[in-house]
Structure formats: C-alpha cells, structure tokens
Scaffold this motif. Structure first.
Motif, short mmCIF file in Angstrom:
data_model
loop_
_atom_site.label_atom_id
_atom_site.label_comp_id
_atom_site.label_asym_id
_atom_site.label_seq_id
_atom_site.Cartn_x
_atom_site.Cartn_y
_atom_site.Cartn_z
N HIS A 15 0.87 -1.25 -0.08
CA HIS A 15 -0.06 0.01 0.13
C HIS A 15 0.92 1.30 0.07
O HIS A 15 1.87 1.16 0.79
CB HIS A 15 -0.90 0.08 1.31
N PHE A 16 0.40 2.27 -0.71
CA PHE A 16 0.96 3.63 -0.16
C PHE A 16 -0.29 4.42 0.14
O PHE A 16 -1.23 4.81 -0.33
CB PHE A 16 1.18 4.46 -1.63
N GLY A 17 0.01 4.49 1.67
CA GLY A 17 -1.34 5.11 2.48
C GLY A 17 -2.47 4.24 1.94
O GLY A 17 -2.60 3.30 2.16
N HIS A 20 -3.78 0.76 -2.68
CA HIS A 20 -3.50 -0.59 -2.55
C HIS A 20 -2.80 -0.89 -3.88
O HIS A 20 -3.58 -1.10 -5.14
CB HIS A 20 -4.81 -1.59 -2.47
N VAL A 21 -1.71 -0.82 -3.83
CA VAL A 21 -0.68 -0.67 -5.13
C VAL A 21 -0.56 -2.11 -5.75
O VAL A 21 -0.26 -2.46 -6.95
CB VAL A 21 0.44 0.20 -5.00
N LEU A 22 0.02 -3.10 -4.88
CA LEU A 22 0.10 -4.50 -5.28
C LEU A 22 -0.74 -5.40 -4.47
O LEU A 22 -0.88 -5.27 -3.29
CB LEU A 22 1.48 -4.89 -5.15
N SER A 41 -0.17 2.43 -17.37
CA SER A 41 0.30 3.36 -16.35
C SER A 41 -0.33 3.60 -14.82
O SER A 41 -1.51 3.46 -15.02
CB SER A 41 0.40 5.08 -16.75
N GLY A 42 0.51 3.47 -13.90
CA GLY A 42 -0.11 3.27 -12.55
C GLY A 42 -0.48 1.98 -11.95
O GLY A 42 -1.23 1.74 -10.81
N SER A 43 -0.32 0.82 -12.90
CA SER A 43 -0.87 -0.47 -12.61
C SER A 43 0.13 -0.94 -11.44
O SER A 43 -0.15 -2.25 -11.07
CB SER A 43 -0.80 -1.12 -13.76
N GLY A 44 1.28 -0.46 -11.17
CA GLY A 44 2.24 -1.13 -10.21
C GLY A 44 3.33 -1.58 -10.63
O GLY A 44 4.12 -2.56 -9.80
N LYS A 45 3.71 -1.49 -12.00
CA LYS A 45 4.91 -2.25 -12.55
C LYS A 45 6.25 -1.84 -11.98
O LYS A 45 7.14 -2.66 -11.58
CB LYS A 45 4.89 -2.04 -14.21
N SER A 46 6.40 -0.56 -11.94
CA SER A 46 7.43 0.00 -11.12
C SER A 46 7.64 -0.57 -9.76
O SER A 46 8.66 -0.88 -9.13
CB SER A 46 7.46 1.33 -11.19
N THR A 47 6.60 -0.51 -9.07
CA THR A 47 6.61 -0.91 -7.64
C THR A 47 6.88 -2.15 -7.43
O THR A 47 7.76 -2.72 -6.52
CB THR A 47 5.22 -0.48 -6.99
N LEU A 48 6.42 -3.07 -8.38
CA LEU A 48 6.77 -4.55 -8.43
C LEU A 48 8.41 -4.62 -8.57
O LEU A 48 8.91 -5.49 -7.59
CB LEU A 48 6.03 -5.22 -9.56
N1 LIG Z 1 6.43 6.63 -3.34
C1 LIG Z 1 5.05 6.66 -3.73
N2 LIG Z 1 4.17 7.26 -2.92
C2 LIG Z 1 2.71 7.10 -3.07
N3 LIG Z 1 2.26 6.61 -4.14
C3 LIG Z 1 3.04 6.15 -5.05
C4 LIG Z 1 4.42 6.10 -4.85
N4 LIG Z 1 5.15 5.55 -6.12
C5 LIG Z 1 4.04 4.92 -6.65
N5 LIG Z 1 2.53 5.35 -6.11
C6 LIG Z 1 1.60 5.23 -6.67
O1 LIG Z 1 1.37 3.75 -6.83
C7 LIG Z 1 0.51 3.39 -8.16
C8 LIG Z 1 1.56 2.45 -8.73
O2 LIG Z 1 2.53 3.30 -9.35
P1 LIG Z 1 3.71 2.44 -10.30
O3 LIG Z 1 4.30 1.31 -9.61
O4 LIG Z 1 4.79 3.70 -10.48
O5 LIG Z 1 3.21 2.06 -11.71
P2 LIG Z 1 3.60 1.83 -13.17
O6 LIG Z 1 5.07 1.75 -12.91
O7 LIG Z 1 2.80 0.64 -13.56
O8 LIG Z 1 3.21 3.07 -13.76
C9 LIG Z 1 0.44 4.64 -8.77
O9 LIG Z 1 -1.07 5.01 -8.64
C10 LIG Z 1 1.19 5.67 -8.03
O10 LIG Z 1 0.77 7.03 -8.27
#
Ligand SMILES: Nc1ncnc2c1ncn2[C@@H]1O[C@H](COP(=O)(O)OP(=O)(O)O)[C@@H](O)[C@H]1O
Ligand SMILES: [Mg+2]
Lengths: 247, 224
Positions: A15-17, A20-22, A41-48
C-alpha cells in the motif's frame, strides 16, 4: 539441487497510504528466463520491480531470491541487492563519477575486487555495450542512449543473478531506443535472467519467454508473447493492447 | 599612519592569531558539521533527534554566550585546562567554542546540499549493494559538498570575522581586534587610521576567500 525458481513472489501486498498498489502478487521467474511486464500506467509495474530489491518494503507476502527470503535491513540486504541488478528509466548514473568509475564502484566497494581487475572487467563490459571509448567522460557528456548502456554495464559488472529493467527506453529519444534494446536482446540471448517493464512490443516478441500483464495492482494474465499478443484472454488486456497498438 | 605602521609587528601578530583561530576552527567545524549532517539524514530516529537538538540549540544561541560558556564556564569556573600556557589554553577553548557554533552552519549548508542530490542517485547506489555509510560517503556527501561550496565559503568568511568575539567574550586570545583595542588603550595609535588599517586587514583575508570559493564552486559543480 532441484531447480528452485530464481525469483519468487508469494501473495505480495503493498500500500501507499490508502492506495492498494500491489494486490496479492504471485510470480516466479526461472533461471535464464526473460519476463516482460506490461500494463497501463499506474498499474504497479515499477513498484513491483522496486519491491524485488527492496527499494520499497512490502506489507504482506514473501519474496525470495535464489531461495533466500529478502532480509529486512543492514548488510544482508546490501549483499542481496548486489545480486539483483537494476536499470532505471532515468539511468541514474552517478553524476560526479566518470563512466569507468560508475562501472567499477560496485565491484570495488561491494565485491572487494582490486581496482585493476575491476577496471579490466569494466572496459570489457563497456566495449560490449559499445562505449569503451567514452570511459573517461562524465555522464552528462553522453547521450541518453549511451548513458543507459553505461547503466547496463554498471549493473552487469556486479555479475547479478537477475537484472531488472524499469522502462529502460521510455526516457530516450526515439533514435536511441534501438541501441539499448539491442544490448538487452543480446543479454537475453546469452541466458541472463531478466525482468523487464517495457512497452516495446518488438522486444517482448523477440526476447521474452513470458509476458505478464498487470492492471490495478494485479497480475491479470501471463502467457508466451506470441499467445499473449495474438489471443489476450482478458478484456483489460485486449483494451490495453488495442490502445498501444493503434498508435 | 606612521603610528599604525610603527606597530606593524603587533598588527601582524594579531592577524596571525586570527588566521590560526580561523583555520583550526574551520577544520574542526567541518568535521563536526559532516558528522552532524550524517546523523541528520540517518535512518535512526535517535541520531536525527540528537543532531537536530544540537544544531537548533547552538545555532540559536549568541556566539558570545557560547564562547563565554567555554571561557568563563568550563575553563575558569570548572578549571579545565587544555594547554599549559594561558595563551594556548584560551586559544583552544576559543577554537572549541567557534567550532561548536560554526559546525551548525556547516551542517545546515551541507543538508541543503544533500537535498539537491536526486533520489535516483541514492537508489542506484543502494541497488548496487552499497551500505548506508558507503552511500553517504561515496555518493551523497561528495555531490552535496560540490553543490554548497559557495555557501561554505560564506560560512568561512563569517567564521573569520567571528574570531573577533573570542577576545570580547573573556577568552583573551590576542587576535587582531584585541590587538587593535590594546593599541587604543595604550594610546599608541590614532584611532581612525588604525580602525581602517584593521578593517583592511580583514578584507585582505576575506575577499580572496570569497573569490576562491566562487571559483572553486564553478570548477567542482556536478553537471546533470
Ligand atoms: N512513493 C509513492 N508514494 C505514493 N504513491 C506512489 C508512490 N509510488 C507510486 N505510487 C502510486 O502507486 C501506483 C503504482 O505506481 P507505479 O508502480 O509507479 O506504476 P507503473 O510503474 O505501473 O506506472 C500509482 O498510482 C502511483 O501513483
Ligand atoms: Mg513505472
């Protein structure tokens, strides 16, 4: 030893606050496998990607690298990270170090290699990504494509078990995309284990063993590239593909 | 003017103490400033808290009080001596007071510098497996330092001038401003030319410092 997957994620939550990102991500990547992750975009790929070398912590589930759970903090974590290479969208080369220093700093400071050995290997790697003649320049003196190839050489110098790429060509001018993809394709062909977030469908078809489609923090479907592009099974994947392919 | 030049040995002796105070305090305040900065960006809340309390506490105390505390408080009242001769004893106490005070400003500058280092630099270093201290020492602080060479030059200039407080605040270091006052007290020099002479002396120290740091800051700037 039986072939345990090199990377496993089990029911990973993040979660980011409130967000629910993943959501319950299950994924395993075999040795030598090339997995391409796509999704809106925003689906959580970078976060993964970032959870796999713990640039982000996770709230639930488990991640292992080569059978070892990700350590919490400290030296164990640093050691594990050194086995997981990361190539960023914005290159992130160390701005105050030369190209050569960028590539040798990890081997010298983390792997405790001698300077001579690290430089010899670094020059081989720079040669391989086609920038050996720029070894003494600073990152700001290189083009984006060159910087990204240095970043790949820097990651390779650590002899990582797996390499992760987070949209490695998205920040590049169009004419520089191919030179980076070429390096990545040849790495894939040589058996490097890779997790690649990208929207380069040509690369996915050519180099990937598997495409993982993410949306809203979930893995919606995964399949071999040809199957996925020809017959996406979910509506969301169909919508997504029609959007990016119609460009 | 003749009287001033006739006492040139006193003037030079005064400025030699000014320079010694400045250089020693610059060295120690830089080291302490780096340590404070490292503490302030550390992941350990206790470290961050201690450093913040120190910086905010000392930075907001008049330097005169800091030096009085070193001189009258610890040195005289508690009788703690740092050297055998009084001359060097007061010198080292002045260095401690000036360093403790100036370190806060070094740390504030450096912390502003740390904020100019993009997060991506830190993440790239982490993902290579560098530890927190390696990251700070090899990646973050070198880049932070390069971006605040100019402000650190201003801190050094302020320190040079602040050495004059070392004699006012009960620490009788024979630095330039004290020499000047002694020359007045003894009536051996006309007031206005002497003032101008000493002011010029400070300019001769601080102007090149400013030019040098300006030049250096361009030279070492990190291109992004
Ligand atoms: N450090 C962070 N703090 C708060 N929200 C974040 C942070 N990083 C990413 N998010 C949010 O988490 C979601 C997934 O982001 P991200 O993993 O970057 O997606 P993607 O790479 O698929 O575009 C987005 O809604 C983004 O705004
Ligand atoms: Mg992303």
């Amino acid at each position: 030893m039986t072939a345990t997957p090199l990377v496993t994620l089990e029911n990973v939550d993040k979660h980011f606050g409130e967000l629910h990102v993943l959501r319950g991500i299950d994924l395993s990547v075999e040795r030598g496998e090339v997995v391409v992750v796509i999704g809106p975009s925003g689906s959580g790929k970078s976060t993964l990607c970032r959870t796999i070398n713990r640039l982000e912590t996770i709230d639930g589930g488990a991640i292992t690298i080569d059978g070892v759970p990700l350590p919490e903090e400290g030296r164990g974590l640093a050691r594990l990270r050194s086995d997981v290479g990361m190539v960023f969208q914005s290159f992130n080369l160390f701005a105050h170090k030369t190209v050569l220093q960028n590539v040798t700093i990890g081997p010298i400071k983390v792997r405790k290699k001698s300077k001579a050995a690290a430089e010899k290997r670094a020059l081989e790697l720079l040669d391989r990504v086609g920038i050996a003649n720029q070894a003494n320049k600073y990152p700001a003196q290189l083009s984006g494509g060159q910087q990204q190839r240095v970043a790949i050489a820097r990651a390779l110098a650590m002899e990582p078990k797996v390499l992760m790429f987070d949209e490695p060509t998205s920040a590049l001018d169009p004419e520089m995309v191919q030179e980076v993809l070429d390096v990545m394709t040849s790495l894939a062909a040589e058996g490097m284990t890779m997790i690649v977030v990208t929207h380069e469908m040509g690369f996915a078809r050519r180099a990937a063993n598997r495409v993982v489609f993410m949306a809203d923090g979930e893995i919606v479907e995964q399949a071999a590239p040809d199957d996925f592009f020809a017959n996406p099974s979910s509506q969301r994947a169909k919508d997504f593909l029609s959007k990016i392919l119609s460009h | 003017m003749e009287a001033f030049l006739g006492n040139l040995d006193k003037v030079i002796d005064g400025f030699s103490w000014t320079v010694r105070l400045t250089l020693c305090s610059a060295l120690f305040s830089f080291i302490l400033g780096v340590v404070l900065t490292a503490m302030r960006v550390s992941p350990v809340p206790m470290m961050r808290g201690l450093a913040t309390v120190y910086v905010e506490g000392i930075r907001n105390t008049p330097l005169t009080l800091v030096l009085l505390f070193c001189g009258l408080g610890i040195n005289s009242a508690l009788g703690v001596a740092l050297a055998d001769s009084v001359k060097w004893d007061v010198f080292w106490w002045a260095v401690i007071g000036l360093s403790a005070y100036t370190a806060c400003f070094v740390s504030e500058s450096l912390r502003a510098g740390v904020n100019t280092v993009p997060l991506g630099q830190v993440e790239a270093a982490r993902s290579l497996g560098l530890t927190f201290t390696q990251n700070l020492r090899l990646i973050v602080l070198p880049q932070a330092l390069r971006s605040v060479v100019g402000p650190l030059g201003s801190v050094l200039i302020a320190l040079t001038k602040n050495t004059t407080i070392a004699s006012v605040a009960g620490l009788g270091v024979q630095e330039a401003s004290r020499q000047m006052k002694l020359m007045f007290d003894q009536g051996i020099a006309p007031v206005i030319p002497t003032f101008i002479g000493f002011a010029l002396g400070f300019l001769i120290l601080t102007l090149p410092t400013g030019f040098f740091f300006g030049w250096l800051s361009k030279r070492v700037a990190v291109a992004r």
